[in-house]
Design a protein around this motif. Structure first.
Motif, PDB file in Angstrom:
ATOM      1  N   VAL A 310      69.819  33.246  13.149  1.00  0.00           N
ATOM      2  CA  VAL A 310      68.693  32.457  13.644  1.00  0.00           C
ATOM      3  C   VAL A 310      67.939  31.830  12.477  1.00  0.00           C
ATOM      4  CG1 VAL A 310      66.456  32.601  14.808  1.00  0.00           C
ATOM      5  CG2 VAL A 310      68.439  33.774  15.779  1.00  0.00           C
ATOM      6  N   PHE A 311      67.692  32.615  11.438  1.00  0.00           N
ATOM      7  CA  PHE A 311      67.003  32.132  10.242  1.00  0.00           C
ATOM      8  C   PHE A 311      67.732  30.934   9.637  1.00  0.00           C
ATOM      9  CE2 PHE A 311      67.290  32.330   5.563  1.00  0.00           C
ATOM     10  CZ  PHE A 311      65.985  32.056   5.206  1.00  0.00           C
ATOM     11  N   ALA A 312      69.064  31.048   9.462  1.00  0.00           N
ATOM     12  CA  ALA A 312      69.836  29.982   8.821  1.00  0.00           C
ATOM     13  C   ALA A 312      69.861  28.718   9.671  1.00  0.00           C
ATOM     14  CB  ALA A 312      71.261  30.471   8.542  1.00  0.00           C
ATOM     15  N   LEU A 313      70.023  28.869  10.987  1.00  0.00           N
ATOM     16  CA  LEU A 313      70.045  27.700  11.861  1.00  0.00           C
ATOM     17  C   LEU A 313      68.687  27.010  11.896  1.00  0.00           C
ATOM     18  CD1 LEU A 313      72.178  29.126  14.807  1.00  0.00           C
ATOM     19  CD2 LEU A 313      72.873  27.349  13.190  1.00  0.00           C
ATOM     20  N   ALA A 314      67.626  27.794  11.901  1.00  0.00           N
ATOM     21  CA  ALA A 314      66.292  27.202  11.894  1.00  0.00           C
ATOM     22  C   ALA A 314      66.003  26.517  10.568  1.00  0.00           C
ATOM     23  CB  ALA A 314      65.249  28.285  12.176  1.00  0.00           C
ATOM     24  N   ARG A 315      66.420  27.117   9.467  1.00  0.00           N
ATOM     25  CA  ARG A 315      66.204  26.525   8.147  1.00  0.00           C
ATOM     26  C   ARG A 315      66.920  25.179   8.011  1.00  0.00           C
ATOM     27  NH1 ARG A 315      68.150  29.869   2.970  1.00  0.00           N
ATOM     28  NH2 ARG A 315      70.173  29.333   3.878  1.00  0.00           N
ATOM     29  N   SER A 316      68.023  25.030   8.749  1.00  0.00           N
ATOM     30  CA  SER A 316      68.802  23.801   8.686  1.00  0.00           C
ATOM     31  C   SER A 316      68.418  22.800   9.761  1.00  0.00           C
ATOM     32  CB  SER A 316      70.293  24.136   8.811  1.00  0.00           C
ATOM     33  OG  SER A 316      70.689  25.015   7.789  1.00  0.00           O
ATOM     34  N   GLY A 317      67.410  23.114  10.571  1.00  0.00           N
ATOM     35  CA  GLY A 317      66.922  22.155  11.539  1.00  0.00           C
ATOM     36  C   GLY A 317      67.545  22.237  12.907  1.00  0.00           C
ATOM     37  N   TYR A 318      68.390  23.218  13.179  1.00  0.00           N
ATOM     38  CA  TYR A 318      69.029  23.336  14.486  1.00  0.00           C
ATOM     39  C   TYR A 318      68.163  24.090  15.477  1.00  0.00           C
ATOM     40  CZ  TYR A 318      73.451  21.710  12.485  1.00  0.00           C
ATOM     41  OH  TYR A 318      74.424  20.965  11.886  1.00  0.00           O
ATOM     42  N   LEU A 319      67.259  24.907  14.990  1.00  0.00           N
ATOM     43  CA  LEU A 319      66.331  25.654  15.822  1.00  0.00           C
ATOM     44  C   LEU A 319      64.919  25.367  15.316  1.00  0.00           C
ATOM     45  CD1 LEU A 319      68.167  29.123  16.068  1.00  0.00           C
ATOM     46  CD2 LEU A 319      68.004  27.374  17.851  1.00  0.00           C
ATOM     47  N   PRO A 320      63.898  25.667  16.101  1.00  0.00           N
ATOM     48  CA  PRO A 320      62.522  25.415  15.653  1.00  0.00           C
ATOM     49  C   PRO A 320      62.258  26.018  14.276  1.00  0.00           C
ATOM     50  CG  PRO A 320      62.524  26.019  17.968  1.00  0.00           C
ATOM     51  CD  PRO A 320      63.931  26.204  17.486  1.00  0.00           C
ATOM     52  N   SER A 321      61.538  25.277  13.453  1.00  0.00           N
ATOM     53  CA  SER A 321      61.382  25.643  12.044  1.00  0.00           C
ATOM     54  C   SER A 321      60.632  26.956  11.841  1.00  0.00           C
ATOM     55  CB  SER A 321      60.657  24.526  11.287  1.00  0.00           C
ATOM     56  OG  SER A 321      59.382  24.282  11.864  1.00  0.00           O
ATOM     57  N   PHE A 322      59.774  27.347  12.795  1.00  0.00           N
ATOM     58  CA  PHE A 322      59.011  28.584  12.592  1.00  0.00           C
ATOM     59  C   PHE A 322      59.940  29.799  12.525  1.00  0.00           C
ATOM     60  CE2 PHE A 322      59.418  28.936  17.182  1.00  0.00           C
ATOM     61  CZ  PHE A 322      59.402  30.302  17.426  1.00  0.00           C
ATOM     62  N   LEU A 323      61.141  29.681  13.097  1.00  0.00           N
ATOM     63  CA  LEU A 323      62.088  30.792  13.062  1.00  0.00           C
ATOM     64  C   LEU A 323      62.681  31.008  11.675  1.00  0.00           C
ATOM     65  CD1 LEU A 323      63.949  30.106  16.430  1.00  0.00           C
ATOM     66  CD2 LEU A 323      62.314  31.936  15.962  1.00  0.00           C
ATOM     67  N   SER A 324      62.466  30.083  10.761  1.00  0.00           N
ATOM     68  CA  SER A 324      62.967  30.248   9.396  1.00  0.00           C
ATOM     69  C   SER A 324      61.908  30.813   8.459  1.00  0.00           C
ATOM     70  CB  SER A 324      63.472  28.909   8.850  1.00  0.00           C
ATOM     71  OG  SER A 324      62.394  28.000   8.687  1.00  0.00           O
ATOM     72  N   GLN A 325      60.737  31.125   8.983  1.00  0.00           N
ATOM     73  CA  GLN A 325      59.684  31.668   8.134  1.00  0.00           C
ATOM     74  C   GLN A 325      60.061  33.064   7.638  1.00  0.00           C
ATOM     75  OE1 GLN A 325      55.881  31.522  10.071  1.00  0.00           O
ATOM     76  NE2 GLN A 325      56.051  29.356  10.581  1.00  0.00           N
ATOM     77  N   VAL A 326      59.780  33.316   6.354  1.00  0.00           N
ATOM     78  CA  VAL A 326      60.059  34.605   5.730  1.00  0.00           C
ATOM     79  C   VAL A 326      58.737  35.306   5.454  1.00  0.00           C
ATOM     80  CG1 VAL A 326      61.052  35.757   3.709  1.00  0.00           C
ATOM     81  CG2 VAL A 326      62.209  33.780   4.723  1.00  0.00           C
ATOM     82  N   ASN A 327      58.645  36.548   5.837  1.00  0.00           N
ATOM     83  CA  ASN A 327      57.419  37.311   5.635  1.00  0.00           C
ATOM     84  C   ASN A 327      57.095  37.410   4.148  1.00  0.00           C
ATOM     85  OD1 ASN A 327      56.057  40.173   5.140  1.00  0.00           O
ATOM     86  ND2 ASN A 327      55.523  39.503   7.210  1.00  0.00           N
ATOM     87  N   ALA A 328      55.874  37.072   3.784  1.00  0.00           N
ATOM     88  CA  ALA A 328      55.494  37.021   2.375  1.00  0.00           C
ATOM     89  C   ALA A 328      55.570  38.392   1.701  1.00  0.00           C
ATOM     90  CB  ALA A 328      54.074  36.464   2.249  1.00  0.00           C
ATOM     91  N   ARG A 329      55.320  39.446   2.440  1.00  0.00           N
ATOM     92  CA  ARG A 329      55.299  40.782   1.846  1.00  0.00           C
ATOM     93  C   ARG A 329      56.695  41.409   1.790  1.00  0.00           C
ATOM     94  NH1 ARG A 329      51.898  46.102   4.039  1.00  0.00           N
ATOM     95  NH2 ARG A 329      52.710  47.571   2.480  1.00  0.00           N
ATOM     96  N   PHE A 330      57.416  41.369   2.922  1.00  0.00           N
ATOM     97  CA  PHE A 330      58.695  42.080   3.002  1.00  0.00           C
ATOM     98  C   PHE A 330      59.907  41.179   2.788  1.00  0.00           C
ATOM     99  CE2 PHE A 330      55.791  44.499   5.881  1.00  0.00           C
ATOM    100  CZ  PHE A 330      55.705  45.643   5.101  1.00  0.00           C
ATOM    101  N   GLN A 331      59.674  39.867   2.762  1.00  0.00           N
ATOM    102  CA  GLN A 331      60.748  38.886   2.574  1.00  0.00           C
ATOM    103  C   GLN A 331      61.856  39.060   3.612  1.00  0.00           C
ATOM    104  OE1 GLN A 331      60.912  39.619  -1.926  1.00  0.00           O
ATOM    105  NE2 GLN A 331      61.329  37.432  -1.814  1.00  0.00           N
ATOM    106  N   THR A 332      61.459  39.205   4.851  1.00  0.00           N
ATOM    107  CA  THR A 332      62.386  39.278   5.980  1.00  0.00           C
ATOM    108  C   THR A 332      62.022  38.170   6.974  1.00  0.00           C
ATOM    109  OG1 THR A 332      60.925  40.928   6.998  1.00  0.00           O
ATOM    110  CG2 THR A 332      62.847  41.740   5.799  1.00  0.00           C
ATOM    111  N   PRO A 333      62.999  37.639   7.703  1.00  0.00           N
ATOM    112  CA  PRO A 333      62.734  36.565   8.681  1.00  0.00           C
ATOM    113  C   PRO A 333      62.137  37.138   9.969  1.00  0.00           C
ATOM    114  CG  PRO A 333      65.077  37.075   8.653  1.00  0.00           C
ATOM    115  CD  PRO A 333      64.447  37.931   7.588  1.00  0.00           C
ATOM    116  N   HIS A 334      60.830  37.334   9.964  1.00  0.00           N
ATOM    117  CA  HIS A 334      60.194  38.107  11.015  1.00  0.00           C
ATOM    118  C   HIS A 334      60.262  37.445  12.389  1.00  0.00           C
ATOM    119  CE1 HIS A 334      57.235  35.600   8.949  1.00  0.00           C
ATOM    120  NE2 HIS A 334      56.543  35.548  10.048  1.00  0.00           N
ATOM    121  N   TRP A 335      60.054  36.123  12.451  1.00  0.00           N
ATOM    122  CA  TRP A 335      60.103  35.463  13.752  1.00  0.00           C
ATOM    123  C   TRP A 335      61.519  35.458  14.315  1.00  0.00           C
ATOM    124  CZ3 TRP A 335      56.185  35.243  16.647  1.00  0.00           C
ATOM    125  CH2 TRP A 335      54.898  35.004  16.134  1.00  0.00           C
ATOM    126  N   ALA A 336      62.509  35.315  13.454  1.00  0.00           N
ATOM    127  CA  ALA A 336      63.907  35.363  13.917  1.00  0.00           C
ATOM    128  C   ALA A 336      64.227  36.723  14.518  1.00  0.00           C
ATOM    129  CB  ALA A 336      64.853  35.051  12.753  1.00  0.00           C
TER     130      ALA A 336
END
Length: 455
Positions: A310-336
């Motif tokens: 989900v993170f990769a598809l969102a980062r590339s524009g195939y899914l809503p961009s908020f799904l590519s957000q990475v948590n600033a503290r844990f560096q995990t794709p939390h919304w995905a």
């Protein structure tokens, strides 16, 4: 929202916004085996219902050849293009955005619908131990708990995978040791192929379940230290482990009782122990208790897999961009993680384990085909691409894998028309939206290189 043809911001983004590179060979072995090992605990036994024990064994041997040839071919792609999108990135680079969409959709279906099937089994194991606990409630709680664990970070998740995977492998070895003295070849050969050759083809999706999701190692490729050396080791050691466990568990279980007693339940191994040792035996209850480790390992691993896709598809524009957000503290794709979990929880409400398994397997087989076609295409169009691991016996290995993939796809569609129709209708709708929104414009070569390097 258009696919960004420049992506210069991605190229210059600070490292803190990316994924951590912390995984080593042992971690990858644990993720590879952990992703799959629940397939040894349940799901494969549905193949007995459509093929009988020998028919299912033949189907499993065919699928074992498929996975040996596929993984050795797939590893070439994973090490050459270590991208979190995995098959999506390979197909995109080989054929363009629409092919990337097909591979991404198929991979997403595989990894979104494998966790609900495993969650059903977790609930069923818990219900076996404590009949008053509802299966569905346990399954939903599992989603909440393991999404929370994944939110803490990939290294922490990988260490958790390592511990539960080692326990799960040890438990399966213990199980084989306990049931081996009760093995009787007569049981295995009673109505060995009641549906003839057609049963073998009907059993293929359940044989695939033995190995399904091992390719999910590609989803964490951006988080691997020295991926050129580490990824091949993780894949190869993981596949050898799974082959030994799959054949051992299936053959020994088929020889201890009438196989029809175990062909339609989500907890065949503790039930088998209950038959040979008694349901009140301490070994039976201990096994059912620690048997949760194998299911937990796969459930945890497939959550990692779907979140990275989900993170990769969102980062590339195939899914809503908020799904590519990475948590600033844990560096995990939390919304995905969260959104994928909601989809899986919805699938739980259908209550149909075998159909969810078939849907997940269908996504996997389509993805395997796209990946193998990408391998052939990239060999032709990008001979200069650095390939730290080269598929052995090329083109024989990938050709065999592609042929068996096509056979498996045909069998799945033929024996599961309604589920297949749902899958392809979903793909057609997704593709139509993709084209209508104008997302078919290809990325520049520089952007593709940036994505391939996980920048």
């Amino acid at each position: 929202m258009q696919i960004n043809p420049n992506l210069s911001a991605m190229i210059t983004a600070p490292a803190s916004l990316g994924l951590k590179k912390v995984l080593r060979p042992l971690h990858l072995w644990a993720i590879a085996v952990g992703l799959v090992i629940s397939g040894e605990y349940f799901g494969w036994n549905y193949g007995w219902a459509v093929a009988g024990p020998i028919g299912m064994l033949v189907a499993t041997l065919i699928i074992t050849v498929l996975y040996i040839t596929f993984i050795f071919s797939f590893t070439e792609l994973t090490t050459a293009i270590p991208h979190a999108g995995g098959p999506f990135a390979y197909s995109y680079r080989a054929f363009g955005p629409l092919a990337g969409l097909i591979a991404g959709y198929a991979t997403l279906v595989e990894f979104l619908f494998a966790p609900p099937a495993i969650a059903f089994a977790l609930g069923s194991y818990g219900h076996f131990l404590y009949p008053n606990i509802p299966v569905l409630h346990t399954a939903l709680v599992c989603y909440v708990v393991f999404i929370s664990i994944n939110l803490l970070g990939i290294k922490e998740s990988a260490m958790f995978s390592l511990v539960v995977t080692i326990l799960a492998v040890a438990e399966l070895l213990l199980y084989m040791g306990l049931v081996a003295p009760h093995f009787n070849m007569t049981n295995l050969l009673t109505r060995p192929m009641p549906f003839g050759l057609t049963g073998i083809f009907a059993a293929l999706p359940f044989a695939i379940w033995f190995y399904l999701a091992i390719e999910g190692v590609a989803m964490v490729a951006e988080e691997v230290e020295d991926p050129k050396r580490t990824i091949p080791k993780g894949y190869i050691y993981g596949l050898l482990t799974l082959i030994a466990l799959a054949l051992g568990v299936m053959i020994l279980t088929g020889g201890i009782t009438n196989w029809q007693r175990l062909s339609a339940i989500d907890y065949p191994l503790p039930e088998a122990l209950g038959i040979v040792l008694g349901r009140q035996s301490p070994w039976t209850r201990v096994f059912a208790s620690i048997g949760l480790f194998g299911l937990v390992a796969s459930f945890h691993g497939t959550i990692i897999g779907y979140s990275r896709q989900v993170f990769a598809l969102a980062r590339s524009g195939y899914l809503p961009s908020f799904l590519s957000q990475v948590n600033a503290r844990f560096q995990t794709p939390h919304w995905a993680l969260v959104v994928g979990g909601l989809v899986g929880a919805g699938a739980l409400l259908t209550g149909t384990t075998n159909q969810v398994i078939v849907l997940s397997v269908l996504g996997a087989v389509v993805m395997y085909g796209m990946s193998l076609l990408s391998l052939f295409a990239l060999r032709r169009t990008e001979p200069q691409l650095e390939r730290p691991f080269v598929a052995p016996f090329y083109p024989i290995f990938p050709a065999v894998a592609l042929l068996l993939t096509i056979v498996s796809l045909g069998a799945i569609i033929y024996y599961n028309l309604i589920i297949s129709a749902l899958f392809f209708v979903g793909l057609a709708l997704t593709g139509g939206i993709f084209l209508l929104l104008g997302r078919q414009r290809p990325l520049t070569q520089e952007a593709l290189l940036a994505k391939a390097e996980g920048v």
